[in-house]
Design a protein around this motif. Structure first.
Motif, short mmCIF file in Angstrom:
data_model
loop_
_atom_site.label_atom_id
_atom_site.label_comp_id
_atom_site.label_asym_id
_atom_site.label_seq_id
_atom_site.Cartn_x
_atom_site.Cartn_y
_atom_site.Cartn_z
N LEU A 24 -11.84 127.17 -11.10
CA LEU A 24 -13.30 127.04 -11.14
C LEU A 24 -13.81 126.42 -9.85
O LEU A 24 -14.72 126.94 -9.20
CB LEU A 24 -13.71 126.19 -12.35
N TRP A 25 -13.19 125.32 -9.46
CA TRP A 25 -13.64 124.58 -8.28
C TRP A 25 -13.23 125.29 -6.99
O TRP A 25 -13.99 125.28 -6.02
CB TRP A 25 -13.08 123.16 -8.34
N ILE A 26 -12.06 125.92 -7.00
CA ILE A 26 -11.61 126.64 -5.80
C ILE A 26 -12.52 127.84 -5.53
O ILE A 26 -12.99 128.05 -4.40
CB ILE A 26 -10.14 127.10 -5.96
N THR A 27 -12.78 128.64 -6.57
CA THR A 27 -13.61 129.84 -6.40
C THR A 27 -15.03 129.47 -6.00
O THR A 27 -15.59 130.06 -5.06
CB THR A 27 -13.63 130.66 -7.71
N MET A 28 -15.62 128.52 -6.70
CA MET A 28 -16.98 128.11 -6.37
C MET A 28 -17.04 127.52 -4.96
O MET A 28 -17.98 127.81 -4.19
CB MET A 28 -17.48 127.07 -7.37
N GLY A 29 -16.04 126.72 -4.60
CA GLY A 29 -16.03 126.13 -3.26
C GLY A 29 -15.96 127.18 -2.17
O GLY A 29 -16.66 127.08 -1.15
N GLN A 32 -19.31 128.98 -1.93
CA GLN A 32 -20.29 128.09 -1.33
C GLN A 32 -20.09 127.96 0.18
O GLN A 32 -21.06 127.91 0.95
CB GLN A 32 -20.22 126.72 -2.02
N LEU A 33 -18.84 127.95 0.62
CA LEU A 33 -18.56 127.93 2.06
C LEU A 33 -19.05 129.22 2.73
O LEU A 33 -19.56 129.19 3.85
CB LEU A 33 -17.06 127.73 2.30
N LEU A 72 -23.64 133.16 -6.22
CA LEU A 72 -22.86 132.36 -7.17
C LEU A 72 -22.84 132.91 -8.60
O LEU A 72 -21.86 132.67 -9.32
CB LEU A 72 -23.36 130.91 -7.16
N PRO A 73 -23.86 133.65 -9.07
CA PRO A 73 -23.72 134.26 -10.40
C PRO A 73 -22.53 135.20 -10.52
O PRO A 73 -21.98 135.37 -11.62
CB PRO A 73 -25.04 135.01 -10.58
N VAL A 74 -22.11 135.81 -9.41
CA VAL A 74 -20.92 136.67 -9.44
C VAL A 74 -19.70 135.83 -9.82
O VAL A 74 -18.88 136.24 -10.65
CB VAL A 74 -20.71 137.35 -8.07
N ALA A 75 -19.58 134.65 -9.23
CA ALA A 75 -18.47 133.76 -9.56
C ALA A 75 -18.52 133.31 -11.01
O ALA A 75 -17.49 133.20 -11.68
CB ALA A 75 -18.47 132.55 -8.63
N VAL A 76 -19.73 133.06 -11.51
CA VAL A 76 -19.89 132.65 -12.91
C VAL A 76 -19.34 133.72 -13.84
O VAL A 76 -18.57 133.44 -14.77
CB VAL A 76 -21.38 132.36 -13.22
N ALA A 77 -19.71 134.97 -13.61
CA ALA A 77 -19.24 136.07 -14.46
C ALA A 77 -17.72 136.22 -14.39
O ALA A 77 -17.06 136.40 -15.41
CB ALA A 77 -19.92 137.37 -14.05
N LEU A 123 -24.48 123.22 -9.79
CA LEU A 123 -25.47 122.15 -9.86
C LEU A 123 -25.19 121.09 -8.79
O LEU A 123 -26.12 120.57 -8.16
CB LEU A 123 -25.46 121.52 -11.25
N ILE A 124 -23.92 120.78 -8.57
CA ILE A 124 -23.56 119.80 -7.53
C ILE A 124 -23.95 120.32 -6.15
O ILE A 124 -24.55 119.61 -5.34
CB ILE A 124 -22.06 119.48 -7.61
N PHE A 125 -23.60 121.58 -5.89
CA PHE A 125 -23.93 122.21 -4.60
C PHE A 125 -25.45 122.25 -4.41
O PHE A 125 -25.96 121.93 -3.32
CB PHE A 125 -23.34 123.63 -4.59
N TYR A 126 -26.15 122.61 -5.44
CA TYR A 126 -27.61 122.66 -5.40
C TYR A 126 -28.20 121.28 -5.11
O TYR A 126 -29.12 121.14 -4.30
CB TYR A 126 -28.11 123.20 -6.74
#
Length: 260
Positions: A24-29, A32-33, A72-77, A123-126
């Motif tokens: 979760l954190w790796i993909t989102m990170g 985000q980068l 980021l919604p792509v990562a959520v799905a 939310l943290i990134f935002y």
């Protein structure tokens, strides 16, 4: 009351399971980068950030919200898609059917828990971006604006994405859903109509362009015109469709159970 306890129990379990997943954190990170890389490679972005106090605060906040909601919604799905198939693969679903409690409450708890947990890195990134805006402008109104833009632009679409990512992998192969969703996102949300039919300029786009343009007057998505009423209509359609998807999933699960 017992249904509420079942829903809250399922919510807590799914939230903790999802939020503890390293991927979760790796993909989102990583995504985000990528977003930050595109931002800082765009000419004029750094000077603009350095002079945010000269820009309208509400528009600046809405733009940042749009940027967060761009990929980021792509990562959520992708990250939610394996939740139900995993239960089936590990036979957890079969065990849960033998326990007392509402199956609908468990399903809604799973959906809300996994979706909101997946939203936590976003939310943290935002919030980091909102803090940057505050440091540059020293205007505390940005925090109120950020709540309004997040709740209206990001949240309705993310709830629909979470519902689709929970339900559709119950009937199609998870990697196929993930592949199709990536294509859908670019075609149905980011593609500016140029002769090819697309949903990107309709009220049914979860990217939030209608809410952003209708409520705050700006958007990076291909919605050229929208008013507040259309923003409300889009938001209600997205939330209603999310609820319908989850109701349909519950009906499908009951049908499967009766067949066994």
């Amino acid at each position: 009351m017992y249904k509420l306890a079942t829903l809250l129990g399922a919510f807590k379990y799914e939230f903790l399971m999802q939020v503890r997943r390293p991927w979760l954190w790796i993909t989102m990170g990583l995504i985000q980068l990528i977003i930050l890389g595109f931002m800082f490679r765009t000419p004029g972005v750094i000077p603009m950030i350095q002079h945010l106090k000269n820009a309208p605060l509400l528009a600046t906040t809405a733009y940042w919200t749009n940027i967060v909601n761009y990929l980021l919604p792509v990562a959520v799905a992708i990250l939610i898609a394996d939740r139900l198939p995993r239960d089936k693969r590990t036979h957890v679903g079969e065990i849960l059917t033998t326990l007392p409690g509402s199956s609908a409450a468990r399903l809604w708890g799973k959906y809300l828990g996994s979706t909101l947990a997946t939203l936590l890195p976003i939310l943290i990134f935002y919030s980091v971006g909102i803090l940057v805006i505050f440091v540059q402008t020293l205007n505390a109104e940005v925090f109120l604006f950020s709540i309004a833009t997040f709740a209206t632009i990001i949240l309705p679409g993310m709830l629909l994405v979470g519902a689709a990512a929970t339900a559709l992998p119950a009937i199609i192969w998870v990697p196929l859903f993930q592949f199709l969703f990536v294509g859908y996102w670019f075609w149905g949300n980011l593609y500016k109509p140029r002769g090819i039919p697309t949903l990107s300029n309709t009220l049914l786009t979860p990217a939030g362009g209608y809410m952003s343009r209708g409520f705050f007057g700006v958007t990076v998505f291909p919605v050229d015109q929208a008013n507040a009423l259309q923003g409300i209509e889009s938001m209600l359609l997205l939330l209603g469709l999310a609820a319908l998807i989850m109701l349909a999933l519950h009906g499908y699960q009951k049908w499967q159970l009766h067949r066994q």
